[in-house]
Every structure is written in structure tokens, then in C-alpha cells.
Design a protein around this motif. Structure first.
Motif, mmCIF file in Angstrom:
data_model
loop_
_atom_site.group_PDB
_atom_site.id
_atom_site.type_symbol
_atom_site.label_atom_id
_atom_site.label_comp_id
_atom_site.label_asym_id
_atom_site.label_seq_id
_atom_site.Cartn_x
_atom_site.Cartn_y
_atom_site.Cartn_z
ATOM 1 N N THR A 26 32.351 36.427 5.227
ATOM 2 C CA THR A 26 31.712 35.602 4.837
ATOM 3 C C THR A 26 30.227 34.959 5.483
ATOM 4 O O THR A 26 29.506 34.556 4.437
ATOM 5 N N MET A 27 29.787 36.439 5.673
ATOM 6 C CA MET A 27 27.899 36.896 6.795
ATOM 7 C C MET A 27 27.586 37.112 4.943
ATOM 8 O O MET A 27 26.097 36.469 4.301
ATOM 9 N N GLY A 140 45.801 37.637 13.034
ATOM 10 C CA GLY A 140 44.191 37.168 13.221
ATOM 11 C C GLY A 140 43.590 36.964 12.253
ATOM 12 O O GLY A 140 42.581 36.059 12.810
ATOM 13 N N TRP A 141 43.916 38.335 11.633
ATOM 14 C CA TRP A 141 42.041 38.308 10.577
ATOM 15 C C TRP A 141 42.537 36.468 9.690
ATOM 16 O O TRP A 141 41.943 36.339 9.086
ATOM 17 N N ILE A 142 43.911 37.263 9.378
ATOM 18 C CA ILE A 142 45.084 35.858 8.057
ATOM 19 C C ILE A 142 43.979 34.351 8.711
ATOM 20 O O ILE A 142 43.633 33.693 8.409
ATOM 21 N N VAL A 143 45.208 34.392 9.835
ATOM 22 C CA VAL A 143 44.465 32.927 10.865
ATOM 23 C C VAL A 143 42.841 32.751 10.439
ATOM 24 O O VAL A 143 42.101 31.729 10.463
ATOM 25 N N ALA A 144 42.144 34.085 10.547
ATOM 26 C CA ALA A 144 40.542 33.177 10.691
ATOM 27 C C ALA A 144 40.146 32.640 9.881
ATOM 28 O O ALA A 144 39.607 31.667 8.948
ATOM 29 N N GLY A 145 41.011 33.536 8.412
ATOM 30 C CA GLY A 145 39.986 33.421 7.449
ATOM 31 C C GLY A 145 40.674 31.713 6.425
ATOM 32 O O GLY A 145 40.116 31.417 5.401
ATOM 33 N N TRP A 154 34.708 25.540 5.255
ATOM 34 C CA TRP A 154 33.400 25.841 5.971
ATOM 35 C C TRP A 154 32.909 26.278 4.520
ATOM 36 O O TRP A 154 31.085 26.510 4.134
ATOM 37 N N ASP A 155 33.622 27.514 4.120
ATOM 38 C CA ASP A 155 32.966 27.782 3.302
ATOM 39 C C ASP A 155 32.924 27.551 1.173
ATOM 40 O O ASP A 155 33.305 27.693 0.381
ATOM 41 N N THR A 168 31.063 29.517 12.704
ATOM 42 C CA THR A 168 32.481 30.652 12.316
ATOM 43 C C THR A 168 31.248 31.561 12.676
ATOM 44 O O THR A 168 32.399 32.336 13.775
ATOM 45 N N PHE A 169 30.261 31.441 12.957
ATOM 46 C CA PHE A 169 29.878 32.580 14.432
ATOM 47 C C PHE A 169 30.184 31.750 15.999
ATOM 48 O O PHE A 169 30.832 32.157 16.735
#
Length: 409
Positions: A26-27, A140-145, A154-155, A168-169
Motif C-alpha cells: 500500500t505504500m 503472514g503476508w495474507i493476514v496483513a493485507g 485503511w485502503d 499500516t506503519f
């Protein structure tokens, strides 16, 4: 491997990639909308990943292979990373933001090699065991998204306008602090090299792993790793921007489809290794990049949205069959003495040199196909990485000789 060790390594991988997935996707949306960053500044921010990867093997070769346990270095780096990520969340302009992200990526990129070293140190058959552990990183990457898109939203267009992606940061800072503390409980991974040996400049910098390039097949693989990361950079830098610009909702959540696919193909990877061997497995990964970008070029957010989703779902083959296969191949070639340095070397080739070049090329091409209103001609843009991946695939087929992997413990 004991169950408790499996749990420790799996949680380590989960947190490692939860951290990365929690802000990286999302950056590209956050910077132009919150900090009013230009396209050049966005490319500059993403290229810090490459500078971190270029520096990573020097850090790993200096400390992990000779002086300190890998798990202790991992813990220290993530604790420092938590502080830098918190500072990024509080930056109110790009000139303040950039030094923190540059410092953070110099800290974070070595940890990719370290988690692999800690994992491989506990395995007697990485070709069969590593995929089961590494798949938790994808989870872990999936859960974050999913947390970003479907829990906190947030997006969403409204929250992006309000600067909510800043959270997110903060989320990543907390996760990094947790992994930093947890790392000190991981199985001990002592240095592989003998510290009493005469220290050369190449040894201090971790460049002894460059000896692997004398192997013709590894040299071809190393060059292919650099080149295939050029089309990869298009995906990392512009996929989120592309989906947002064509109005496909919840881009962070949609892109986790790729990580779900990654879980599936990670589990299938040992079977592919046994059935097809390393060369064909890695070639499947290259060909998937070609198909992905063709789907992106001809799909849209309306009746052809399924093409975009299929393109995202191909990430499992694109990433697992090339990058995870490459990590296993590198570990097998390196032997025990330079495991950490070798993983750092392949990190340099992929996330470092390849993607640094790729981010620059992707930025130039994307800017070239942008209108005065900053609307992009995405079909033409996506054809470039598709053609480039095709060329790399053909070169790999011609010059890489098939071989059976023999793991040297």
C-alpha cells in the motif's frame, strides 16, 4: 524436527512476512495521497529495498557467518526496525520519510537471509521441509493485507483521503518489536565459519560466497535471478497503483489472492521438485510471469476483471517456483560453511541488483506512457515485462543444464 521447533520457525516466518506485507503493497497508494509524493519519489522509496538487499550480504557475511548467532542478529535488527517504522508513520513529508525508509530497508533486507539460515540449520532435508515452514510467511503476508482492507478498511477511498494508511506503519512497528523479542528464543544458529581463520577482505564482506559463481549452472541461475527481477519490479511498484487507477476496489485485499495461491503452490513445491526437477520447476515460474502480464494488459475492472484476478493468483507459481526454489538450490550449492553468505548473495541478486534496475526501468516506462492528467496506458506498459520475461526464459532454457540437487548438510 521437533514440534516446538516447527512452531518457532513457522511463527518466525509468519511475523517476518506480516511485517513486509503490512506496508509494502500500500505504500504506492500512501505516498501520493498522504505525502503528495511524485512518481519519481515513489520509485525512489521502492528502490530502498534494492539498496538494502545490496548491502545485506555484507552485513550477513561480516557477522552471521563468522561472529554472532543468526537468531540474535535477527532479533536486534527487528527491534531497531520497529523504531524506524514508528518514525516513518510520523513523517509528514517525503524528505523526512525517505531517510527512515532507507534505514529501515538496510535493516530489514538482511533478515530475509537470516530467517532462511535459522530455518535451514534445523533441517536435514530442506527440499522437503523448507516449504512447510516458509508457507507461514505467505500466510503472514495474507493476514496483513486482509487486516488492512477488510478489518480496518485503511485502503478505502475515504480512509486513504484521511491519511489512515499511516496506521499500516504503526501496525508493522508493533509486529517488528514482537519478532525482535521472539527471535532471542529461536533455536541457536551459530556461525558456520571458523573465526580463527585468516580474515580476508572478501571474507569480512561476505564475498567468499562469490566462489559459487565458478559453477557454470549457478552462474546462469544467478544472472537469470537478476534479470527476472526486472519484470518483478513492475508488479511490486505498479500493481497496486494499476488496480487503484482502474477502480478495482480493495486493492490490498485483492492482492492477497496471490499469497493464497502462494500457499497452495508452496505446498506443491516438493512434488514439483521430485516430478520435474529444478530446471523445469524454475522455468514454470518464469513462464507464469509472461502469462500474468498478458492478463494485466488485456484485462479490466469490469467484465474482464477475472483476468486481473487470475493474473494476481499466478503469484504462487511466479514467486514459489522461482524464488523459493532458488533459495533451496542456493543452500544446496553453498554447503555448510557459507550458508548465510550464500543466501545473502542471492538476496543481492534478486531484491538488490535486479529490482534496483527493474524499479528504474519500470518508472521510466510508466512515466513515458502517462498522459498530462497522469492517466497511464497500462496495456502498453504491461507488455514490456511480459516480453522481457519471455527473453529471460528462453536464455535460461538454452544455457542452464539440468542437474539433480544434492543437499550438503
Amino acid at each position: 524436527m521437533k514440534s516446538v521447533v516447527k512452531f518457532q520457525l513457522s511463527l518466525m516466518m509468519f511475523l517476518e512476512f506480516f511485517i513486509w506485507g503490512g506496508w509494502f503493497v500500500t505504500m504506492g497508494i500512501y505516498l501520493p495521497n498522504t505525502l503528495e509524493s511524485s512518481g519519481a519519489e515513489i520509485a525512489l522509496a521502492y528502490s530502498t529495498q534494492s539498496w538494502g538487499a545490496i548491502i545485506a550480504p555484507f552485513i550477513i557475511g561480516l557477522i552471521a557467518d563468522r561472529y554472532f548467532n543468526a537468531e540474535r542478529i535477527l532479533g536486534f535488527l527487528h527491534l531497531v526496525g520497529a523504531i524506524l517504522m514508528y518514525q516513518m508513520a510520523n513523517a509528514n513529508e517525503f524528505l523526512v520519510f525517505y531517510p527512515y525508509i532507507l534505514g529501515y530497508m538496510i535493516i530489514y533486507m538482511p533478515t530475509l537471509a537470516l530467517v532462511n539460515s535459522v530455518s535451514f540449520n534445523q533441517m536435514d532435508n530442506p527440499a522437503n521441509q523448507f516449504a512447510i515452514i516458509r508457507v507461514f510467511g505467505t500466510v503472514g503476508w495474507i493476514v496483513a493485507g486482509l487486516v488492512i482492507s477488510y478489518v480496518f478498511h485503511w485502503d478505502s477511498e475515504e480512509n486513504v483521503a484521511q491519511g489512515m494508511l499511516r496506521n499500516t506503519f504503526l501496525m508493522t512497528a508493533v509486529a517488528s518489536a514482537i519478532l525482535g523479542v521472539f527471535s532471542f528464543t529461536l533455536p541457536k544458529t551459530p556461525p558456520g565459519a571458523n573465526r580463527s581463520e585468516r580474515i580476508s577482505i572478501s571474507g569480512i564482506l561476505g564475498l567468499d560466497a562469490l566462489k559459487l559463481l565458478k559453477d557454470r549452472n549457478f552462474l546462469i541461475f544467478f544472472i537469470a535471478s537478476i534479470l527476472i527481477c526486472i519484470p518483478l519490479a513492475f508488479y511490486y511498484q505498479h500493481a497496486g497503483q494499476f488496480l487503484g487507477e482502474i477502480k478495482l476496489g480493495n486493492p490490498a485485499g485483492k492482492m492477497t489472492i496471490g499469497q493464497v495461491s502462494e500457499v497452495i503452490f508452496m505446498l506443491l513445491l516438493p512434488w514439483f521438485f521430485a516430478r520435474f526437477g529444478f530446471k523445469k520447476t524454475i522455468l514454470f515460474g518464469m513462464l507464469a510471469w509472461i502469462l500474468r502480464y498478458l492478463l494485466f494488459a488485456y484485462g479490466n475492472a469490469d467484465e474482464l476483471a477475472f483476468m486481473l484476478l487470475i493474473g494476481i493468483a499466478l503469484h504462487g507459481i511466479c514467486y514459489d517456483f522461482f524464488f523459493v526454489s532458488g533459495q533451496i538450490y542456493t543452500d544446496a550449492k553453498a554447503g555448510n560453511k557459507y550458508k548465510s553468505a550464500a543466501q545473502g548473495l542471492i538476496t543481492l541478486a534478486t531484491y538488490g541488483l535486479g529490482m534496483l534496475i527493474g524499479f528504474w526501468i519500470a518508472g521510466k516506462i510508466t512515466d513515458y506512457y502517462a498522459s498530462a492528467e497522469n492517466v497511464h496506458d497500462w496495456p502498453d506498459i504491461w507488455m514490456f515485462p511480459a516480453i522481457f520475461a519471455l527473453v529471460v526464459s528462453l536464455l535460461f532454457v538454452l544455457f542452464f543444464k539440468n542437474e539433480k540437487i544434492v543437499y550438503n548438510s
